[in-house]
Design a protein around this motif. Structure first.
Motif, PDB file in Angstrom:
ATOM      1  N   TYR A 256       0.652  -1.042  -0.071  1.00 21.57           N
ATOM      2  CA  TYR A 256      -0.171  -0.095  -0.184  1.00 21.57           C
ATOM      3  C   TYR A 256       0.967   1.324  -0.086  1.00 21.57           C
ATOM      4  CZ  TYR A 256      -3.738  -3.192   1.428  1.00 21.57           C
ATOM      5  OH  TYR A 256      -4.911  -4.154   1.396  1.00 21.57           O
ATOM      6  N   SER A 257       1.798   1.190   0.581  1.00 18.43           N
ATOM      7  CA  SER A 257       2.935   2.395   1.005  1.00 18.43           C
ATOM      8  C   SER A 257       4.008   2.502  -0.127  1.00 18.43           C
ATOM      9  CB  SER A 257       3.471   2.434   2.459  1.00 18.43           C
ATOM     10  OG  SER A 257       4.492   3.157   2.538  1.00 18.43           O
ATOM     11  N   LYS A 258       4.416   3.799  -0.479  1.00 18.10           N
ATOM     12  CA  LYS A 258       5.211   3.716  -1.475  1.00 18.10           C
ATOM     13  C   LYS A 258       6.472   3.423  -0.887  1.00 18.10           C
ATOM     14  CE  LYS A 258       2.911   7.190  -4.446  1.00 18.10           C
ATOM     15  NZ  LYS A 258       2.960   6.284  -5.680  1.00 18.10           N
ATOM     16  N   GLU A 259       6.653   3.779   0.479  1.00 20.53           N
ATOM     17  CA  GLU A 259       7.906   3.459   1.160  1.00 20.53           C
ATOM     18  C   GLU A 259       8.301   2.193   1.387  1.00 20.53           C
ATOM     19  OE1 GLU A 259       6.482   7.538   1.531  1.00 20.53           O
ATOM     20  OE2 GLU A 259       5.406   5.807   2.183  1.00 20.53           O
ATOM     21  N   VAL A 260       7.218   1.435   1.696  1.00 18.31           N
ATOM     22  CA  VAL A 260       7.373   0.009   1.955  1.00 18.31           C
ATOM     23  C   VAL A 260       7.696  -0.812   0.345  1.00 18.31           C
ATOM     24  CG1 VAL A 260       6.101  -2.225   2.250  1.00 18.31           C
ATOM     25  CG2 VAL A 260       5.651  -0.312   3.788  1.00 18.31           C
ATOM     26  N   LYS A 261       7.065  -0.107  -0.468  1.00 22.64           N
ATOM     27  CA  LYS A 261       7.474  -0.586  -1.737  1.00 22.64           C
ATOM     28  C   LYS A 261       8.973  -0.436  -2.134  1.00 22.64           C
ATOM     29  CE  LYS A 261       6.346   0.132  -6.598  1.00 22.64           C
ATOM     30  NZ  LYS A 261       5.248   0.521  -7.470  1.00 22.64           N
ATOM     31  N   ASP A 262       9.448   0.837  -1.930  1.00 24.85           N
ATOM     32  CA  ASP A 262      10.802   0.896  -2.250  1.00 24.85           C
ATOM     33  C   ASP A 262      11.644   0.137  -1.272  1.00 24.85           C
ATOM     34  OD1 ASP A 262       9.830   3.005  -3.980  1.00 24.85           O
ATOM     35  OD2 ASP A 262      10.372   4.553  -2.572  1.00 24.85           O
ATOM     36  N   THR A 263      11.161  -0.103  -0.061  1.00 27.12           N
ATOM     37  CA  THR A 263      12.118  -0.886   0.790  1.00 27.12           C
ATOM     38  C   THR A 263      12.173  -2.426   0.363  1.00 27.12           C
ATOM     39  OG1 THR A 263      11.372   0.302   2.701  1.00 27.12           O
ATOM     40  CG2 THR A 263      12.240  -1.961   3.006  1.00 27.12           C
ATOM     41  N   VAL A 264      11.102  -2.930  -0.087  1.00 29.22           N
ATOM     42  CA  VAL A 264      11.105  -4.177  -0.654  1.00 29.22           C
ATOM     43  C   VAL A 264      11.998  -4.335  -1.908  1.00 29.22           C
ATOM     44  CG1 VAL A 264       9.671  -5.946  -1.906  1.00 29.22           C
ATOM     45  CG2 VAL A 264       8.988  -4.888   0.488  1.00 29.22           C
ATOM     46  N   LYS A 265      11.902  -3.275  -2.809  1.00 27.40           N
ATOM     47  CA  LYS A 265      12.505  -3.300  -4.334  1.00 27.40           C
ATOM     48  C   LYS A 265      14.190  -3.224  -3.794  1.00 27.40           C
ATOM     49  CE  LYS A 265      10.833  -0.561  -7.284  1.00 27.40           C
ATOM     50  NZ  LYS A 265      10.568   0.470  -8.234  1.00 27.40           N
ATOM     51  N   ARG A 266      14.362  -2.641  -3.043  1.00 20.22           N
ATOM     52  CA  ARG A 266      15.929  -2.326  -2.749  1.00 20.22           C
ATOM     53  C   ARG A 266      16.542  -3.444  -1.933  1.00 20.22           C
ATOM     54  NH1 ARG A 266      15.180   1.420   0.998  1.00 20.22           N
ATOM     55  NH2 ARG A 266      15.730  -0.030   2.832  1.00 20.22           N
ATOM     56  N   ARG A 267      15.722  -3.989  -1.094  1.00 19.98           N
ATOM     57  CA  ARG A 267      16.302  -5.171  -0.427  1.00 19.98           C
ATOM     58  C   ARG A 267      16.428  -6.339  -1.302  1.00 19.98           C
ATOM     59  NH1 ARG A 267      18.828  -6.729   1.998  1.00 19.98           N
ATOM     60  NH2 ARG A 267      17.895  -8.057   3.482  1.00 19.98           N
TER      61      ARG A 267
END
Length: 389
Positions: A256-267
């Motif tokens: 839902y969150s763009k911040e969470v999405k960015d974290t998942v993508k980076r990890r």
């Protein structure tokens, strides 16, 4: 013929003749014919098969857009309804036939009362909703669907088998998740199964890699936030006694969150680098952004809730959790305030309902009247609210 019966007739005709995204030519033609019969002007050519109906009120005011998606899915229908799909391997398993019929029905009601409307209502018939990440919302806007009339607010509804007929699901914030896709190709080295030291076993690496992917959600994202990582397909190997030199993994990420999405993508990117070093292999990683999360504008979500409560009572608007399913309507909400809500359509007398996208998905047609009335009421109320602001 009443508007409800007409909508039922249209819905069944569309159900019998489903068309996949980008190929909804006959569906688009039927929509145009129905609008022509009642004198609703329209424009075509948006994302190839999209249609924009335009209902001009008798007095000046704001602009409200109502959207329905029109495409079907590549699924072989397994229901026994008399109007079962006549097309092999294509089915309206997500209720878009009902969405289209209800928006036409809503258009008919609004056309009857247009002289009393203060403003205009746009009927947005959107193709290709099921084809993430391209979809149909963005192509329609790119083709100028709102070039002449820019909506002040937009609403969409979706049939929902998890709710009984008579209930509406609406939230002031997130309704649906971002739907991204991921793919990994692990390139190891083949060899004889009896001599694993001479190869780099992509299957063993893939097994550990999949387990490590799950740790991203459990150990790298805030547990208060939501995220799902799913690997849906694994392809690799030749036969039982051969070490696989390559394995392909495909899956999806829902947030839902763009911040969470960015974290998942980076990890994920860091995990790929770590496995490449640890196992001395090459891993091709592709992250494809799909639909963004469908997030309602609170004031317009509250308008929907208030109108449903006014008409059907408080019990008609239960508390609902957001869904991680993706929705192309999010593209409209990125540019236009509005709200997306769910229309209960559960089959009466059935315990476990078949979900959306299931070959046995069943839409309870008793919901047609509620859907048309709700969308009409929401449109009229939104125009009144715009007049007051």
């Amino acid at each position: 013929m009443s508007i409800i019966n007409k909508a039922r007739k249209i819905r069944r005709a569309l159900h019998e003749n489903p068309e996949l995204g980008g190929k909804e030519w006959e569906t688009s033609k039927r929509i145009q014919e129905e609008l022509t019969q009642v004198g609703i002007p329209f424009k075509t050519g948006f994302a190839k098969t999209g249609v924009l109906g335009i209902i001009e009120g008798g007095q000046p005011g704001g602009t409200v857009a109502l959207r329905a998606d029109i495409d079907a899915l590549p699924i072989m229908e397994k229901t026994n309804v008399p109007f079962k799909s006549k097309v092999d391997d294509i089915m309206h398993a997500c209720g878009h036939d009902a969405h289209t019929a209800m928006l036409i029905g809503t258009g008919l009601k609004l056309q009857e009362m247009k002289d009393s409307l203060k403003g205009r209502v746009l009927l947005v018939f959107q193709p290709n909703e099921e084809s993430s990440p391209i979809g149909g919302a963005r192509p329609m806007m790119d083709d100028g669907v709102f070039a002449e009339y820019k909506p002040d607010v937009i609403f969409g509804q979706h049939v929902w088998p998890n709710l009984p007929v008579g209930q509406i699901g609406i939230r002031d914030k997130e309704m649906m998740g971002a739907s991204d896709t991921i793919s990994f190709t692990i390139k190891g080295a083949g060899g004889h199964a009896s001599m694993p030291h001479q190869g780099k076993d992509s299957i063993v690496i893939a097994a550990e890699f999949i387990s490590s992917l799950q740790s991203i959600v459990s150990r790298n994202t805030n547990p208060i936030e939501s995220a799902v990582v799913t690997i849906g397909t694994i392809n690799g190997g030749y036969r039982y006694n051969v070490i696989a030199d390559e394995v392909q993994l495909n899956g999806t990420v829902r947030t839902y969150s763009k911040e969470v999405k960015d974290t998942v993508k980076r990890r994920m990117a860091n995990l790929v680098k770590g496995f490449e070093i640890a196992y001395e292999v090459e891993i091709d990683f592709v992250y494809r952004d799909g639909y963004e999360a469908t997030v309602n504008t609170p004031e317009w979500a509250q308008l929907v809730r208030n109108r449903v409560v006014h008409t059907y009572g408080k019990e008609a608007v239960p508390d609902v959790d957001a869904s991680m399913a993706g929705e192309d309507f999010s593209r409209f909400l990125e540019e236009i305030p509005g709200a997306f809500y769910w229309l209960g359509c559960a089959k009466e007398g059935t315990g476990v309902q078949k979900p959306l996208h299931d070959p046995e998905f069943y839409f309870n047609e008793d919901a047609l009247e509620i859907g048309i009335n709700t969308m009409t009421d929401v449109a009229v109320s939104a125009l009144q609210k715009l007049q007051q602001s």
